[in-house]
Design an enzyme around this catalytic site. Structure first.
Site, PDB file in Angstrom:
ATOM      1  N   SER A 119      34.413  41.530  42.661  1.00 12.18           N
ATOM      2  CA  SER A 119      33.767  40.824  43.766  1.00 12.18           C
ATOM      3  C   SER A 119      32.477  40.173  43.307  1.00 12.18           C
ATOM      4  O   SER A 119      31.980  39.262  43.968  1.00 12.18           O
ATOM      5  CB  SER A 119      33.393  41.796  44.882  1.00 12.18           C
ATOM      6  OG  SER A 119      34.481  42.544  45.290  1.00 12.18           O
ATOM      7  N   HIS A 140      40.081  36.582  42.793  1.00  5.50           N
ATOM      8  CA  HIS A 140      39.423  37.415  43.798  1.00  5.50           C
ATOM      9  C   HIS A 140      40.189  37.381  45.111  1.00  5.50           C
ATOM     10  O   HIS A 140      40.114  36.402  45.861  1.00  5.50           O
ATOM     11  CB  HIS A 140      37.971  36.931  43.982  1.00  5.50           C
ATOM     12  CG  HIS A 140      37.159  37.797  44.887  1.00  5.50           C
ATOM     13  ND1 HIS A 140      36.182  37.311  45.709  1.00  5.50           N
ATOM     14  CD2 HIS A 140      37.202  39.130  45.110  1.00  5.50           C
ATOM     15  CE1 HIS A 140      35.649  38.299  46.397  1.00  5.50           C
ATOM     16  NE2 HIS A 140      36.244  39.419  46.040  1.00  5.50           N
ATOM     17  N   GLU A 152      39.980  33.452  45.558  1.00  8.64           N
ATOM     18  CA  GLU A 152      39.056  32.650  44.753  1.00  8.64           C
ATOM     19  C   GLU A 152      39.488  32.789  43.291  1.00  8.64           C
ATOM     20  O   GLU A 152      39.517  33.903  42.759  1.00  8.64           O
ATOM     21  CB  GLU A 152      37.615  33.150  44.917  1.00  8.64           C
ATOM     22  CG  GLU A 152      37.010  32.865  46.289  1.00  8.64           C
ATOM     23  CD  GLU A 152      35.607  33.467  46.457  1.00  8.64           C
ATOM     24  OE1 GLU A 152      34.785  32.845  47.139  1.00  8.64           O
ATOM     25  OE2 GLU A 152      35.336  34.564  45.937  1.00  8.64           O
ATOM     26  N   ASN A 190      31.397  35.989  49.025  1.00  6.98           N
ATOM     27  CA  ASN A 190      30.494  37.144  49.035  1.00  6.98           C
ATOM     28  C   ASN A 190      29.024  36.745  49.055  1.00  6.98           C
ATOM     29  O   ASN A 190      28.179  37.503  49.508  1.00  6.98           O
ATOM     30  CB  ASN A 190      30.771  38.056  47.843  1.00  6.98           C
ATOM     31  CG  ASN A 190      31.709  39.176  48.241  1.00  6.98           C
ATOM     32  OD1 ASN A 190      31.589  39.733  49.328  1.00  6.98           O
ATOM     33  ND2 ASN A 190      32.651  39.500  47.382  1.00  6.98           N
TER      34      ASN A 190
HETATM   35  N1  NAD Z   1      37.244  46.623  48.794  1.00  9.80           N
HETATM   36  C1  NAD Z   1      37.201  45.323  48.983  1.00  9.80           C
HETATM   37  O1  NAD Z   1      37.107  44.849  50.134  1.00  9.80           O
HETATM   38  C2  NAD Z   1      37.300  44.376  47.826  1.00  9.80           C
HETATM   39  C3  NAD Z   1      37.605  43.029  48.074  1.00  9.80           C
HETATM   40  C4  NAD Z   1      37.759  42.151  47.001  1.00  9.80           C
HETATM   41  C5  NAD Z   1      37.572  42.607  45.719  1.00  9.80           C
HETATM   42  N2  NAD Z   1      37.257  43.925  45.493  1.00  9.80           N
HETATM   43  C6  NAD Z   1      37.117  44.365  44.095  1.00  9.80           C
HETATM   44  O2  NAD Z   1      38.320  45.001  43.707  1.00  9.80           O
HETATM   45  C7  NAD Z   1      38.033  46.049  42.768  1.00  9.80           C
HETATM   46  C8  NAD Z   1      38.580  47.353  43.312  1.00  9.80           C
HETATM   47  O3  NAD Z   1      37.989  47.625  44.569  1.00  9.80           O
HETATM   48  P1  NAD Z   1      38.666  48.680  45.578  1.00  9.80           P
HETATM   49  O4  NAD Z   1      37.982  48.517  46.874  1.00  9.80           O
HETATM   50  O5  NAD Z   1      40.136  48.602  45.492  1.00  9.80           O
HETATM   51  O6  NAD Z   1      38.176  50.057  44.900  1.00  9.80           O
HETATM   52  P2  NAD Z   1      38.734  51.521  45.146  1.00  9.80           P
HETATM   53  O7  NAD Z   1      37.581  52.430  44.914  1.00  9.80           O
HETATM   54  O8  NAD Z   1      39.504  51.626  46.395  1.00  9.80           O
HETATM   55  O9  NAD Z   1      39.801  51.676  43.943  1.00  9.80           O
HETATM   56  C9  NAD Z   1      39.434  51.646  42.585  1.00  9.80           C
HETATM   57  C10 NAD Z   1      40.522  52.374  41.805  1.00  9.80           C
HETATM   58  O10 NAD Z   1      40.318  52.185  40.411  1.00  9.80           O
HETATM   59  C11 NAD Z   1      40.760  53.355  39.756  1.00  9.80           C
HETATM   60  N3  NAD Z   1      40.225  53.358  38.420  1.00  9.80           N
HETATM   61  C12 NAD Z   1      38.967  53.577  38.031  1.00  9.80           C
HETATM   62  N4  NAD Z   1      38.849  53.432  36.697  1.00  9.80           N
HETATM   63  C13 NAD Z   1      40.091  53.103  36.244  1.00  9.80           C
HETATM   64  C14 NAD Z   1      40.631  52.793  34.964  1.00  9.80           C
HETATM   65  N5  NAD Z   1      39.883  52.791  33.878  1.00  9.80           N
HETATM   66  N6  NAD Z   1      41.945  52.483  34.882  1.00  9.80           N
HETATM   67  C15 NAD Z   1      42.718  52.466  35.991  1.00  9.80           C
HETATM   68  N7  NAD Z   1      42.261  52.735  37.237  1.00  9.80           N
HETATM   69  C16 NAD Z   1      40.964  53.049  37.336  1.00  9.80           C
HETATM   70  C17 NAD Z   1      40.280  54.495  40.648  1.00  9.80           C
HETATM   71  O11 NAD Z   1      41.035  55.662  40.417  1.00  9.80           O
HETATM   72  C18 NAD Z   1      40.518  53.905  42.037  1.00  9.80           C
HETATM   73  O12 NAD Z   1      41.773  54.273  42.532  1.00  9.80           O
HETATM   74  C19 NAD Z   1      36.517  46.034  42.552  1.00  9.80           C
HETATM   75  O13 NAD Z   1      36.217  45.256  41.438  1.00  9.80           O
HETATM   76  C20 NAD Z   1      36.005  45.361  43.830  1.00  9.80           C
HETATM   77  O14 NAD Z   1      34.778  44.719  43.638  1.00  9.80           O
HETATM   78  C21 NAD Z   1      37.147  44.818  46.511  1.00  9.80           C
END
Ligand code: NAD
Length: 283
Positions: A119, A140, A152, A190
């Site tokens: 993000s 994204h 994005e 964002n």
């Molecule tokens: N939550 C949102 O609304 C949103 C929206 C767009 C983008 N993002 C981006 O997406 C990404 C994930 O966000 P999320 O909300 O799904 O997070 P989340 O915390 O729900 O999930 C992250 C997952 O990554 C796993 N993980 C951590 N290290 C790892 C590794 N080395 N190998 C494999 N898996 C691993 C964890 O076990 C966890 O299940 C981030 O970069 C975030 O910025 C999030």
């Protein structure tokens, strides 16, 4: 242009699970990888629940459900992550993402494309950590990924036009609307949305309104979700992380200073829907 048939999604949390589901729904072979077995199982259950909901709504039939579900391999073995495109959606930590991509590049061939769902981390900085590969860019997605149309697609200084064209086409093939943008703190959405969250939390800090009132008023004025409900959906840790990166990368302006209220929620592990409590409580 490279024909994409398989997608590995790394991270099975809020975003990874949704992206994997969409890719399977649109006919791709999917590898859903996470280091955490509990999260993987949760993702499997969530995908099934979402597909069952589509059956109940009459959008797909039972056979389609089985077919879509069977396209996804849920795995905690990184060596399974061999695909035409790898989409990374793990924790918002640059070092963790760079480490993972390094391993993924060793596992995959020379024509695999790599995308990060970050993000807020600079995709150029990540590209530098990845030997400036031209096969890497940002992709994204928005939350919830199965429903939100926008993607994005973020160019690095090194992404080849073929890589961007292929990721734009992939987004379209996933039923999404891609917008190519430049690498800048918070990209577009964002950056603009930061004030939606921060100003709402300032109202609380200054005791000028309640959480419920702010959400209700913003929804009544046309926004789909009030800022507090949205932060609970996104995840407090993720949203707070984005605020910090945007604030830092833009030279720490006062107007973008992250909120102490949100910091406290993160410290208390009240991360929103995913932990059962954030600004609101969930069953
Ligand atoms: N939550 C949102 O609304 C949103 C929206 C767009 C983008 N993002 C981006 O997406 C990404 C994930 O966000 P999320 O909300 O799904 O997070 P989340 O915390 O729900 O999930 C992250 C997952 O990554 C796993 N993980 C951590 N290290 C790892 C590794 N080395 N190998 C494999 N898996 C691993 C964890 O076990 C966890 O299940 C981030 O970069 C975030 O910025 C999030």
């Amino acid at each position: 242009m490279k024909r994409i048939c398989s997608v590995a999604v790394c991270g099975a949390g809020t975003m990874g699970s949704g992206i994997a589901q969409v890719a399977a729904q649109y006919g791709f072979k999917v590898i859903q990888f996470d280091v955490n077995e509990v999260v993987l199982e949760k993702s499997r259950q969530l995908v099934l629940k979402n597909l069952r909901f589509l059956v109940e709504k009459g959008k797909i039939n039972e056979d389609a459900l089985k077919e879509i579900y069977s396209r996804i391999l849920f795995t905690n073995n990184i060596n399974d992550c061999k695909a035409d495109v790898v989409i990374e959606a793990i924790i918002e930590k640059k070092e963790a993402k760079a480490d993972l991509f390094e391993q993924l590049m060793n596992i995959n061939g020379n024509d695999t494309l790599f995308a990060t769902n970050t993000s807020s981390i600079s995709v150029n900085e990540l590209a530098t950590a990845l030997n400036k590969t031209e096969r890497f860019a940002g992709m994204h997605f928005f939350n919830p990924a199965p429903l939100m149309k926008l993607v994005e697609v973020i160019k690095t200084n090194y992404s080849s036009p073929e890589t961007i064209a292929a990721l734009v086409q992939l987004s379209k093939d996933l039923g999404k609307i891609p917008v190519v943008c430049k690498d800048a703190p918070g990209f577009i959405v964002n950056r603009v949305a930061r004030h939606y969250y921060l100003e709402a939390m300032k109202l609380i800090e200054q005791n000028l309104a309640t959480i419920e009132n702010i959400d209700m008023i913003m929804e009544a004025s046309g926004f789909k979700m009030g800022p507090f409900k949205l932060m609970d959906l996104i995840g407090m840790d993720i949203n707070f992380g984005v605020s910090n990166i945007v604030w830092n990368d833009l030279g720490k302006p006062d107007r973008l200073k992250p909120s102490i209220i949100q910091q406290q929620k993160v410290e208390q592990h009240k991360l929103g829907r995913k932990t059962g409590e954030g600004f609101y409580k969930y069953e």
